[in-house]
Design an enzyme around this catalytic site. Structure first.
Site, PDB file in Angstrom:
ATOM      1  N   GLU A 316       0.756  -1.151  -0.183  1.00  0.00           N
ATOM      2  CA  GLU A 316       0.164   0.041  -0.080  1.00  0.00           C
ATOM      3  C   GLU A 316       0.802   1.219   0.108  1.00  0.00           C
ATOM      4  OE1 GLU A 316      -2.624  -0.454   3.357  1.00  0.00           O
ATOM      5  OE2 GLU A 316      -4.005  -1.848   2.128  1.00  0.00           O
ATOM      6  N   ASP A 390      -8.312  -9.011   4.498  1.00  0.00           N
ATOM      7  CA  ASP A 390      -8.153  -7.912   5.544  1.00  0.00           C
ATOM      8  C   ASP A 390      -9.281  -7.925   6.618  1.00  0.00           C
ATOM      9  OD1 ASP A 390      -7.084  -5.490   6.286  1.00  0.00           O
ATOM     10  OD2 ASP A 390      -7.719  -4.225   4.748  1.00  0.00           O
ATOM     11  N   GLU A 418     -12.669  -2.043  12.076  1.00  0.00           N
ATOM     12  CA  GLU A 418     -12.849  -1.205  10.854  1.00  0.00           C
ATOM     13  C   GLU A 418     -14.002  -1.921  10.036  1.00  0.00           C
ATOM     14  OE1 GLU A 418      -9.047  -1.505   8.764  1.00  0.00           O
ATOM     15  OE2 GLU A 418      -9.782  -0.539   6.979  1.00  0.00           O
TER      16      GLU A 418
HETATM   17  C1  BDP Z   1      -6.340  -2.144   6.209  1.00  0.00           C
HETATM   18  C2  BDP Z   1      -6.623  -0.739   6.448  1.00  0.00           C
HETATM   19  C3  BDP Z   1      -5.444   0.141   6.226  1.00  0.00           C
HETATM   20  C4  BDP Z   1      -4.208  -0.330   6.807  1.00  0.00           C
HETATM   21  C5  BDP Z   1      -3.876  -1.643   6.376  1.00  0.00           C
HETATM   22  C6  BDP Z   1      -2.439  -2.342   7.062  1.00  0.00           C
HETATM   23  O1  BDP Z   1      -7.645  -0.394   5.781  1.00  0.00           O
HETATM   24  O2  BDP Z   1      -5.702   1.525   6.731  1.00  0.00           O
HETATM   25  O3  BDP Z   1      -3.180   0.499   6.787  1.00  0.00           O
HETATM   26  O4  BDP Z   1      -4.838  -2.504   6.567  1.00  0.00           O
HETATM   27  O5  BDP Z   1      -3.110  -3.332   7.801  1.00  0.00           O
HETATM   28  O6  BDP Z   1      -7.008  -2.775   6.949  1.00  0.00           O
HETATM   29  O7  BDP Z   1      -1.593  -1.959   6.826  1.00  0.00           O
END
Ligand code: BDP
Length: 728
Positions: A316, A390, A418
């Site tokens: 990411e 996730d 989340e």
């Molecule tokens: C996702 C989130 C994001 C996090 C990412 C992570 O949406 O904000 O940075 O995981 O775990 O769940 O790195």
């Protein structure tokens, strides 16, 4: 006469005391509310009135304070806490409780005590009577002060919840060596995926101003066995590694230390470039390696018990070794080498996936990490989320578990909700945590559960880590939703003992939080135990996943498309006129090949896969007949509707508790349940209206037909929804 007046005064003071501490949730599960019935009060008083605390350390000072606080709150008495050297010490006479490491006072001198703590490690403890006796003062002993700390909190927890001592003797030690909160807190005090206000770390005023909340935070964690905290976001800011910030970090570490809590930081992989202008952050470059070694030296000079680094790399948008043509092992080992001389560890996250790769996102982490098995240094642990996508309301366990037998694997759970209604929904997560811990990977054979892989017992690994993404913010009650506290609590309790049942944890938490009678407690328990399944039903039933709104992830968004495909919903549900679901069998992405044959075989067939994972692994026709005999379309509708009905029931059940639990808490939770019901209806309506465009079938008569207008749902915007970083 004098005593009666004294008692009346104590009762008045106790009542005043509770009044002063309005039940706003700040005190969490450490309320030390007055013991209600006489018999329990007598029992508790017998233990807490006269205590012998042997030895001296900062942790002992913490114990003294905590025991005093407990006795004052529960009994209205000022506990006498003696130190060795007092009369009667040798025989332990006159004490209700004796706490200390073997040999730390005359009473604990005998060899019998030494034997009691053998094999308990540095954090375990023994609670019982003097060896060979079945009565006398209660003895709490351990190899190290931290064992005494956990034993004391355990005792106080049981005294509060049950008005009695635990079943004795008790020999306890934690299942996971490192039990860590992961804060996704930014230096500007926003919290990524945080729904309980801003970060509790007041960076601007640190190190000179120490918010009393830091100590309360440490107490709360220690009381449930958490022994470490990563205080910065995985989407890391290198600034925290500068001398100025390290002073602030050191101040926090100083508050946490007596509570047995070590502090960790996230390391931004290209920090040498960002902070000191190095030309590269290549992990094999000599200068870069030296930079990290020097940084580690600097950190340990300020924080001698610094725990180590948590790293999100090449995921990411975060930089990582791949930017320099190296792999995850090169990157992790470089950092591991830097902290190894000081006993530090590196937690390297496996949450990596890329939109450039045309491979099912669920498969990517496995593909990248399995070839590196055995190449990581001993002080590296690969931190794996519970599921392959996730933190969805329900995911199958991550296929990396069991697939890297030569590498320590940490389990990362998400405590912050989340994808489970954030801080407006009541979702008790222990069943979700437990579902993953208990999953049998069948690698290398039956009984190879995720918990045994992660606790190190299956593969003889020393390093074991359970990590939980924190739900804590500066809201008065810490977690936004009062019931969010139960998730923080459960995480800690499971970190200590992964065999405790979610029911048992909830029961404890309810007693500690509400102190209510048995029948109210069982109503609350029913609500909690129903809550996670309710959310699965009204948001992502039958294995659907990742169909939430974009960016802030608040509310439904099955229509989300465009942009990075793996950040859309249509990528995951694949609804079309033929059917719905993601084919991950050999006819599709073949993600199932990453699981053991026993699992692969059962899950490859829609008739034998547990229905909860059906659409995770299969794309099926709308008329596919499910276990209930309903078609897939009907079953989907029924489940969405069932979720809403469950929330309606939860709300009613809670309303019926009026007068049974504290008014302030009752009102706050009640208001949130009203919101939750609206949100559940919103999910059901939006998703069913959306999917009906593809199914072209009527809604079954048994459900409440979805209301509203799909276009309107699709147009809803929440520009200031909490928990989102501006650039998402
Ligand atoms: C996702 C989130 C994001 C996090 C990412 C992570 O949406 O904000 O940075 O995981 O775990 O769940 O790195």
């Amino acid at each position: 006469m004098k005593t009666i007046r004294g008692i009346i005064l104590v009762i008045l003071l106790l009542q005043l005391g509770t009044g002063l501490h309005a039940e706003d949730g700040y005190r969490l599960w450490l309320r030390y509310a007055p013991v209600k019935d006489h018999e329990s009060a007598v029992r508790v008083q017998k233990i807490l009135e006269n205590i012998l605390l042997c030895g001296e350390s900062d942790t002992h000072a913490v114990l003294r304070k905590e025991l005093k606080r407990a006795a004052e709150g529960m009994l209205g008495i000022d506990a006498a806490i003696g130190a060795p050297g007092e009369a009667g010490e040798g025989a332990g006479e006159g004490y209700g409780l004796i706490i200390g490491i073997p040999g730390s006072c005359r009473y604990l001198d005998g060899p019998g005590f030494k034997r009691l703590v053998e094999g308990l490690g540095s954090e375990g403890y023994y609670m019982g009577y003097e060896p060979g006796k079945e009565r006398g003062p209660l003895v709490l002993t351990a190899n190290e002060p931290s064992g005494l700390l956990y034993g004391t909190f355990h005792l106080l927890r049981v005294l509060q919840a049950h008005g009695n001592v635990p079943e004795l003797p008790l020999r306890e030690s934690p299942d996971f060596r490192f039990r860590l909160l992961n804060h996704w807190d930014n230096l500007d005090r926003t919290v990524e995926r945080g729904y309980a206000g801003f970060s509790i770390w007041d960076w601007h005023r640190l190190p000179d101003y120490i918010d009393p909340r830091y100590e309360d935070y440490a107490r709360a964690n220690a009381s449930i066995g958490i022994n470490g905290t990563v205080i910065t976001n995985v989407n890391a800011n290198a600034l925290v590694l500068t001398p100025e910030y390290l002073k602030k970090v050191a101040a926090l570490a100083g508050v946490f230390r007596p509570y047995g809590i070590r502090l960790y930081l996230t390391a931004r992989f290209n920090a040498p470039m960002e902070l000191d202008g190095l030309e590269t952050a290549d992990p094999l470059d000599r200068e870069v390696r030296d930079w990290w070694k020097e940084k580690a030296r600097e950190i340990y000079a300020a924080i001698p018990d610094f725990g180590g680094f948590l790293v999100k790399a090449n995921s990411e948008g975060q930089p990582g070794p791949q930017n320099f043509g190296r792999n995850h092992a090169d990157g992790a080992n470089m950092l591991a080498e830097a902290v190894a001389p000081y006993g530090g560890i590196v937690m390297w996250r496996a949450f990596v996936y890329s939109a450039e790769i045309e491979v099912d996102r669920a498969k990517q982490a496995y593909n990248e990490f399995v070839p590196l098995d055995g190449q990581f240094m001993e002080n590296v642990v690969i931190q794996v989320k519970n599921g392959p996508i996730d933190f969805q309301p329900r995911e199958p366990f991550h296929p990396l578990f069991g697939s890297m037998p030569n590498t320590a694997l940490a389990l990362e759970l998400q405590i912050t909700q989340e994808y489970l209604g954030q801080a407006t929904n009541l979702a008790y997560l222990a069943p979700l945590f437990k579902e993953c811990l208990d999953s049998d990977t069948h690698k290398p054979g039956k009984g190879a559960t995720v918990s045994r892989i992660v606790d190190g017992s299956l593969n003889g690994k020393e390093l074991s880590v359970l990590a939980g993404v924190s739900n804590i913010g500066n809201d008065r009650n810490w977690t936004g939703h009062l019931f969010g506290q139960s998730n923080w609590y459960s995480f800690g309790r499971l970190g200590w003992d992964h065999d405790i049942s979610p029911e048992a944890i909830a029961q404890e938490w309810i007693m500690l939080t509400f102190g209510c009678d048995k029948s109210s407690a069982s109503s609350i328990l029913e609500i909690m135990m129903a809550s996670r399944e309710a959310i699965v039903d009204y948001s992502t039933p039958l294995g659907l996943h990742h169909i939430m709104a974009r960016g802030h992830h608040y509310g439904p968004g099955p229509w989300v498309s465009g942009g990075r495909p793996d950040w859309t919903s249509v990528y995951y549900h694949r609804a079309d006129s033929m059917g719905i679901g993601f084919d991950r069998t050999e006819h599709g992405s073949n993600a199932l090949a990453q699981y053991a044959p026993e699992i692969r075989d059962t899950w490859s067939d829609p008739a034998t896969i547990p229905e909860k994972y059906l659409l995770w692994f299969h794309h099926l026709p709308w008329d596919y007949v499910t276990e209930s005999g309903n078609t897939l379309w009907e079953e989907l509708c029924i489940r969405y509707d069932r979720g809403v009905k469950k929330v309606r029931w939860m709300k009613q059940q809670w309303e019926d508790l009026e007068g049974e639990v504290d008014h302030e808490k009752h009102t706050a939770v009640g208001s949130l349940l009203n919101i939750q019901l609206k949100e559940a209806e919103w999910w059901r309506n939006a998703c069913l209206l959306y999917f009906s465009q593809f199914s072209q079938r009527p809604f079954p008569g048994s459900i409440q037909a979805p209301e509203g207008d799909l276009d309107e749902y699709m147009k809803r915007r929440f520009p200031y929804a909490p928990g989102i970083r501006p650039r998402w």
